[in-house]
Structure formats: structure tokens, C-alpha cells
Design a protein around this motif. Structure first.
Motif, PDB file in Angstrom:
ATOM      1  N   MET A   1      -0.942 -20.989   5.426  1.00 23.33           N
ATOM      2  CA  MET A   1      -1.024 -19.649   4.851  1.00 23.33           C
ATOM      3  C   MET A   1      -1.089 -18.611   5.950  1.00 23.33           C
ATOM      4  O   MET A   1      -1.827 -18.750   6.928  1.00 23.33           O
ATOM      5  N   ILE A   2      -0.262 -17.584   5.817  1.00 21.64           N
ATOM      6  CA  ILE A   2      -0.290 -16.471   6.758  1.00 21.64           C
ATOM      7  C   ILE A   2      -0.905 -15.272   6.047  1.00 21.64           C
ATOM      8  O   ILE A   2      -0.411 -14.824   5.014  1.00 21.64           O
ATOM      9  N   MET A   3      -2.022 -14.772   6.581  1.00 23.17           N
ATOM     10  CA  MET A   3      -2.702 -13.629   5.969  1.00 23.17           C
ATOM     11  C   MET A   3      -1.823 -12.390   6.051  1.00 23.17           C
ATOM     12  O   MET A   3      -1.325 -12.032   7.119  1.00 23.17           O
ATOM     13  N   LYS A   4      -1.632 -11.739   4.917  1.00 26.08           N
ATOM     14  CA  LYS A   4      -0.871 -10.501   4.897  1.00 26.08           C
ATOM     15  C   LYS A   4      -1.796  -9.317   5.145  1.00 26.08           C
ATOM     16  O   LYS A   4      -3.002  -9.399   4.946  1.00 26.08           O
ATOM     17  N   HIS A   5      -1.203  -8.218   5.578  1.00 30.48           N
ATOM     18  CA  HIS A   5      -1.944  -6.990   5.809  1.00 30.48           C
ATOM     19  C   HIS A   5      -1.333  -5.853   4.992  1.00 30.48           C
ATOM     20  O   HIS A   5      -0.140  -5.876   4.675  1.00 30.48           O
ATOM     21  N   ARG A   6      -2.173  -4.896   4.643  1.00 30.60           N
ATOM     22  CA  ARG A   6      -1.726  -3.741   3.884  1.00 30.60           C
ATOM     23  C   ARG A   6      -2.232  -2.471   4.545  1.00 30.60           C
ATOM     24  O   ARG A   6      -3.274  -2.466   5.197  1.00 30.60           O
ATOM     25  N   GLN A   7      -1.492  -1.377   4.333  1.00 29.41           N
ATOM     26  CA  GLN A   7      -1.965  -0.082   4.793  1.00 29.41           C
ATOM     27  C   GLN A   7      -3.179   0.348   3.989  1.00 29.41           C
ATOM     28  O   GLN A   7      -3.261   0.112   2.784  1.00 29.41           O
ATOM     29  N   LEU A   8      -4.113   0.998   4.674  1.00 29.69           N
ATOM     30  CA  LEU A   8      -5.274   1.556   3.992  1.00 29.69           C
ATOM     31  C   LEU A   8      -4.876   2.922   3.449  1.00 29.69           C
ATOM     32  O   LEU A   8      -4.844   3.922   4.183  1.00 29.69           O
ATOM     33  N   GLY A   9      -4.536   2.950   2.173  1.00 30.60           N
ATOM     34  CA  GLY A   9      -4.079   4.184   1.560  1.00 30.60           C
ATOM     35  C   GLY A   9      -2.830   4.688   2.250  1.00 30.60           C
ATOM     36  O   GLY A   9      -1.912   3.922   2.563  1.00 30.60           O
ATOM     37  N   ALA A  10      -2.793   5.995   2.521  1.00 27.68           N
ATOM     38  CA  ALA A  10      -1.641   6.602   3.183  1.00 27.68           C
ATOM     39  C   ALA A  10      -1.822   6.660   4.693  1.00 27.68           C
ATOM     40  O   ALA A  10      -0.995   7.235   5.391  1.00 27.68           O
ATOM     41  N   SER A  11      -2.917   6.067   5.203  1.00 25.11           N
ATOM     42  CA  SER A  11      -3.164   6.085   6.647  1.00 25.11           C
ATOM     43  C   SER A  11      -2.298   5.037   7.334  1.00 25.11           C
ATOM     44  O   SER A  11      -1.641   4.217   6.692  1.00 25.11           O
ATOM     45  N   GLY A  12      -2.331   5.044   8.650  1.00 29.73           N
ATOM     46  CA  GLY A  12      -1.597   4.046   9.416  1.00 29.73           C
ATOM     47  C   GLY A  12      -2.400   2.791   9.696  1.00 29.73           C
ATOM     48  O   GLY A  12      -1.894   1.846  10.297  1.00 29.73           O
ATOM     49  N   LEU A  13      -3.659   2.764   9.284  1.00 26.66           N
ATOM     50  CA  LEU A  13      -4.521   1.613   9.560  1.00 26.66           C
ATOM     51  C   LEU A  13      -4.155   0.441   8.661  1.00 26.66           C
ATOM     52  O   LEU A  13      -4.079   0.587   7.436  1.00 26.66           O
ATOM     53  N   MET A  14      -3.950  -0.710   9.256  1.00 28.07           N
ATOM     54  CA  MET A  14      -3.630  -1.927   8.517  1.00 28.07           C
ATOM     55  C   MET A  14      -4.891  -2.794   8.400  1.00 28.07           C
ATOM     56  O   MET A  14      -5.595  -3.016   9.386  1.00 28.07           O
ATOM     57  N   LEU A  15      -5.149  -3.273   7.192  1.00 23.30           N
ATOM     58  CA  LEU A  15      -6.270  -4.169   6.927  1.00 23.30           C
ATOM     59  C   LEU A  15      -5.738  -5.488   6.391  1.00 23.30           C
ATOM     60  O   LEU A  15      -4.722  -5.517   5.694  1.00 23.30           O
ATOM     61  N   SER A  16      -6.433  -6.571   6.687  1.00 20.64           N
ATOM     62  CA  SER A  16      -6.053  -7.842   6.077  1.00 20.64           C
ATOM     63  C   SER A  16      -6.303  -7.766   4.576  1.00 20.64           C
ATOM     64  O   SER A  16      -7.223  -7.069   4.124  1.00 20.64           O
ATOM     65  N   THR A  48      -8.811 -10.228   9.541  1.00 21.52           N
ATOM     66  CA  THR A  48      -9.091  -9.398  10.708  1.00 21.52           C
ATOM     67  C   THR A  48     -10.039  -8.252  10.379  1.00 21.52           C
ATOM     68  O   THR A  48     -10.486  -7.551  11.293  1.00 21.52           O
ATOM     69  N   THR A  49     -10.355  -8.061   9.104  1.00 21.34           N
ATOM     70  CA  THR A  49     -11.156  -6.916   8.676  1.00 21.34           C
ATOM     71  C   THR A  49     -12.551  -7.374   8.266  1.00 21.34           C
ATOM     72  O   THR A  49     -12.697  -8.281   7.446  1.00 21.34           O
ATOM     73  N   ALA A 274      -6.992 -12.601  -6.554  1.00 19.85           N
ATOM     74  CA  ALA A 274      -5.579 -12.236  -6.662  1.00 19.85           C
ATOM     75  C   ALA A 274      -5.384 -11.146  -7.708  1.00 19.85           C
ATOM     76  O   ALA A 274      -4.558 -10.244  -7.543  1.00 19.85           O
ATOM     77  N   TRP A 275      -6.147 -11.223  -8.811  1.00 24.91           N
ATOM     78  CA  TRP A 275      -6.068 -10.176  -9.846  1.00 24.91           C
ATOM     79  C   TRP A 275      -6.421  -8.822  -9.235  1.00 24.91           C
ATOM     80  O   TRP A 275      -5.729  -7.821  -9.466  1.00 24.91           O
ATOM     81  N   THR A 276      -7.487  -8.771  -8.476  1.00 30.00           N
ATOM     82  CA  THR A 276      -7.910  -7.514  -7.859  1.00 30.00           C
ATOM     83  C   THR A 276      -6.837  -6.980  -6.914  1.00 30.00           C
ATOM     84  O   THR A 276      -6.548  -5.778  -6.898  1.00 30.00           O
ATOM     85  N   LEU A 277      -6.233  -7.863  -6.136  1.00 28.36           N
ATOM     86  CA  LEU A 277      -5.205  -7.439  -5.193  1.00 28.36           C
ATOM     87  C   LEU A 277      -3.947  -6.933  -5.890  1.00 28.36           C
ATOM     88  O   LEU A 277      -3.127  -6.249  -5.266  1.00 28.36           O
ATOM     89  N   HIS A 278      -3.781  -7.261  -7.162  1.00 24.89           N
ATOM     90  CA  HIS A 278      -2.625  -6.790  -7.925  1.00 24.89           C
ATOM     91  C   HIS A 278      -2.818  -5.382  -8.487  1.00 24.89           C
ATOM     92  O   HIS A 278      -1.860  -4.771  -8.956  1.00 24.89           O
ATOM     93  N   ARG A 279      -4.035  -4.872  -8.451  1.00 31.77           N
ATOM     94  CA  ARG A 279      -4.287  -3.573  -9.078  1.00 31.77           C
ATOM     95  C   ARG A 279      -3.724  -2.435  -8.216  1.00 31.77           C
ATOM     96  O   ARG A 279      -3.780  -2.500  -6.980  1.00 31.77           O
ATOM     97  N   ALA A 299      -9.860 -16.867   0.919  1.00 30.27           N
ATOM     98  CA  ALA A 299      -8.795 -16.269   1.718  1.00 30.27           C
ATOM     99  C   ALA A 299      -7.420 -16.714   1.239  1.00 30.27           C
ATOM    100  O   ALA A 299      -6.423 -16.001   1.431  1.00 30.27           O
ATOM    101  N   ALA A 300      -7.361 -17.879   0.595  1.00 27.02           N
ATOM    102  CA  ALA A 300      -6.083 -18.400   0.104  1.00 27.02           C
ATOM    103  C   ALA A 300      -5.521 -17.578  -1.050  1.00 27.02           C
ATOM    104  O   ALA A 300      -4.373 -17.779  -1.454  1.00 27.02           O
ATOM    105  N   ALA A 301      -6.304 -16.626  -1.575  1.00 22.76           N
ATOM    106  CA  ALA A 301      -5.816 -15.756  -2.645  1.00 22.76           C
ATOM    107  C   ALA A 301      -4.872 -14.687  -2.111  1.00 22.76           C
ATOM    108  O   ALA A 301      -4.144 -14.045  -2.885  1.00 22.76           O
ATOM    109  N   ALA A 302      -4.867 -14.477  -0.803  1.00 17.03           N
ATOM    110  CA  ALA A 302      -3.975 -13.478  -0.207  1.00 17.03           C
ATOM    111  C   ALA A 302      -2.530 -13.892  -0.417  1.00 17.03           C
ATOM    112  O   ALA A 302      -2.170 -15.056  -0.261  1.00 17.03           O
TER     113      ALA A 302
END
Length: 342
Positions: A1-16, A48-49, A274-279, A299-302
Motif C-alpha cells: 500500500m502506498i499512502m496517498k496525500h491530499r491538499q489541505l483545503g486550498a493551501s499548498g500543504l499536503m497531508l497524508s 507523514t502527518t 474510508a467513508w470519512t475520506l469520501h466526504r 492506515a490501509a483505509a487510505a
């Protein structure tokens, strides 16, 4: 599994996609060696977060986290902490006054063993301090290089709106980029007001308690005592918080999620996360753990994709036990004197 990252809102900061947090664990109910093992498991899983707060175990949680991350390349992790709740007996040992914000930030940096935090969050709203005073203090910390980004936790839409407006009026360079609310299958009170505002203004949600204090893992059975070793059966403050979401009717409905998770090839915990990450608007789901294997499983829910049929079945199973009352934002952790302990 490779952890994905997402932007924090409209900022440039990436969070796992998964954030590891240490409320009610590090420095309180989990021994230091076990806490360090959990952090190492999080890093091994690609997390990483890391989220903490000055009030968790009265500072001990920050100390334990800082020690556990020692030796890790600082630029490779994102450290999040908070300020507002009481950290001492004095009248200025709480709130969002310039005095407490500055002193608390410096104390957090010392405990964490770092020169800066990636996200500094107002843990709750402080109605005793002028909002412009708080925002200017936060902006100064960013200018000084001690804080990279700013956020809030459990604020109402009205409070977030006020902060954005005042910040714009003052011409502050730093604006809010995140909100950290309680958010899970059962507790959706941010959806009517906070989420639409956040989407419009570029605030990402750092969703805590995606497992509803472990209730959504299915380990608590209706009509039975909490299993040995669970948080509800332990010491400290955890049982008091978990008791708020235990009840035979609710636990029976939660057991109805078991076949949905099985059909999706997931554990119940993974389904809930995973449900929460879909919102809409969710940047990361914040998990806690007392054992390394829990970190690995969660972590495997990512990166898990849930189909519309799965989401529909979840809603049908939980039915009217889902709470979407916007008036309850921040109420879950409020206490009589107006200070939250969560």
C-alpha cells in the motif's frame, strides 16, 4: 500500500490521507514504548502527518511525539498542534489571548523539539478574547517562521466566517486553511453549515474520531460489557467520552455494518475511515491507536474507493441515528465553564 496525500483545503500543504493523533493515548493511557512503536508503525505505513495539542496529557503528549519523531527528517513530516484549552491553573493559562497563544506556541515547540509547526490550530473558540487579537497573534507567529499554516478546531460556521472576514479587513497575510471537527458515519453535524462554507472558502477538514471512539469498529456489543483492553474498559478519561456514544440500539445498528464491510473486503474500522475520506472537503482522517497493529490496519483505509451502493447501504443501516444537527457543532466536548477538554 502506498499512502496517498491530499491538499489541505486550498493551501499548498499536503497531508497524508491518514493522520496519526495522540489524544487520550500518549502520556496518558499508553506507555511511552508503546506510543513510540505506534508512531513508528505510522511512519512505516506512509503516514507523514501527526496531530497533537498542548493540553493532551498536560503537555506530555507533545513530548512523547517529539521524542518518537527524533531522527526523522523534519521536512518529511507535518506536525500539527493546538492552543486554547487550559494548560495550568492561572487565568491566562487558557484561551486565545495574545499572551497565551505566544507562550503556548513556544512551550509546544520546546516539547516537540522543533523550530516550527506545520499547522497551528485554535483548539476551540474563545468568546472572551477579541478575535482580531487572536488573528494578529497567529499572523505574527507565521511571520516569525514558528508556524507555517493556521487552522481551527470545532468552530461553528459563524465563527469561521467572522475570522475570515476580520482577517481580510485587517489585511493579514495568513488566513485559515483548515478546520478539525469530529466527523464520522454517526456524527455529521458539520454537513449543513461548516462544510459548505469551508468548501467555498478553501478550508480543508481534518476529521477526527472517524471511528466514533472505536464504536464503529464493532467491538462493542449490545447488552455486553466493554471488552477487556478496550478504551471503554480502561482508565483515564476515555471511558467517559466513549460512554456518550454507547447504547444498545446504536450498537445493534452498528453491527449491521459488518456485512457491508465484508462485502467490500474491509474491516469495519477501514470501512468507517474510508467513508470519512469520501466526504466532500475532507483532507485527512485522524486516527488514534494504542497498539501498532491498529495503526497498520487503519492506515490501509487510505486510497479505498467506496461505490455508491456501499454508501447507500451505510445510510440505510444507520437510519435516524445519524445526527446532522448543526447546532451541536462543538457541543460534544464542551464543559460548563465554556472550555472544551477534548
Amino acid at each position: 500500500m502506498i499512502m496517498k496525500h491530499r491538499q489541505l483545503g486550498a493551501s499548498g500543504l499536503m497531508l497524508s490521507e491518514i493522520t496519526y493523533g495522540n489524544w487520550l493515548t500518549h502520556g496518558e493511557s499508553v506507555e511511552r514504548a508503546a506510543a513510540t512503536a505506534c508512531v513508528r508503525a505510522a511512519l512505516d505505513a506512509g503516514i507523514t502527518t501527526f496531530d497533537t495539542a498542548d493540553v493532551y496529557a498536560m503537555g506530555a503528549a507533545e513530548t512523547v511525539l517529539g521524542e518518537a519523531l527524533r531522527g526523522v527528517r523534519r521536512e518529511s513530516v507535518e506536525i500539527l498542534t493546538k492552543v486554547c484549552n487550559p494548560t495550568g491553573p492561572g487565568p491566562n493559562d487558557r484561551g486565545l489571548s495574545r499572551k497565551h497563544v505566544m507562550e503556548s506556541c513556544h512551550a509546544s515547540l520546546r516539547r516537540l523539539g522543533t523550530d516550527y509547526v506545520d499547522l497551528y490550530q485554535a483548539h476551540r473558540f474563545d468568546d472572551r478574547t477579541p478575535l482580531d487579537e487572536t488573528l494578529i497573534a497567529f499572523d505574527d507567529l507565521v511571520r516569525q517562521g514558528k508556524v507555517r499554516y493556521l487552522g481551527v478546531s470545532e468552530w461553528t460556521a459563524k465563527q469561521i466566517r467572522a475570522a475570515l472576514d476580520i482577517g481580510a479587513e485587517l489585511g493579514l497575510r495568513s488566513r485559515l486553511v483548515s478546520n478539525q471537527p469530529q466527523y464520522n458515519m454517526l456524527w455529521r453535524v458539520i454537513e449543513p453549515e461548516v462544510v459548505p462554507l469551508s468548501l467555498a472558502e478553501g478550508l480543508g477538514q481534518i476529521a477526527f474520531q472517524p471511528l466514533a471512539q472505536g464504536v464503529l469498529t464493532g467491538k462493542y456489543q449490545p447488552g455486553q460489557a466493554p471488552p477487556p483492553g478496550s478504551r471503554a474498559a480502561g482508565d483515564g478519561r476515555a471511558p467517559r467520552f466513549i460512554a456518550r456514544v454507547l447504547g444498545d440500539e446504536l450498537l445493534t445498528r452498528v453491527q449491521g455494518l459488518r456485512p457491508i464491510a465484508a462485502d467490500a473486503g474491509l474491516s469495519m474500522a477501514q470501512l468507517a475511515i474510508a467513508w470519512t475520506l469520501h466526504r466532500p472537503g475532507v483532507s485527512t482522517a485522524l486516527i488514534g491507536a494504542s497498539r501498532p497493529d491498529q495503526v497498520t490496519e487503519n492506515a490501509a483505509a487510505a486510497g479505498v474507493s467506496l461505490g455508491d451502493d456501499v454508501l447507500r447501504r451505510v445510510d440505510e443501516t444507520l437510519g435516524d441515528l445519524v445526527d446532522t444537527d448543526a447546532r451541536k457543532t462543538a457541543q460534544m466536548f464542551a464543559v460548563k465553564e465554556g472550555w472544551a477538554r477534548g
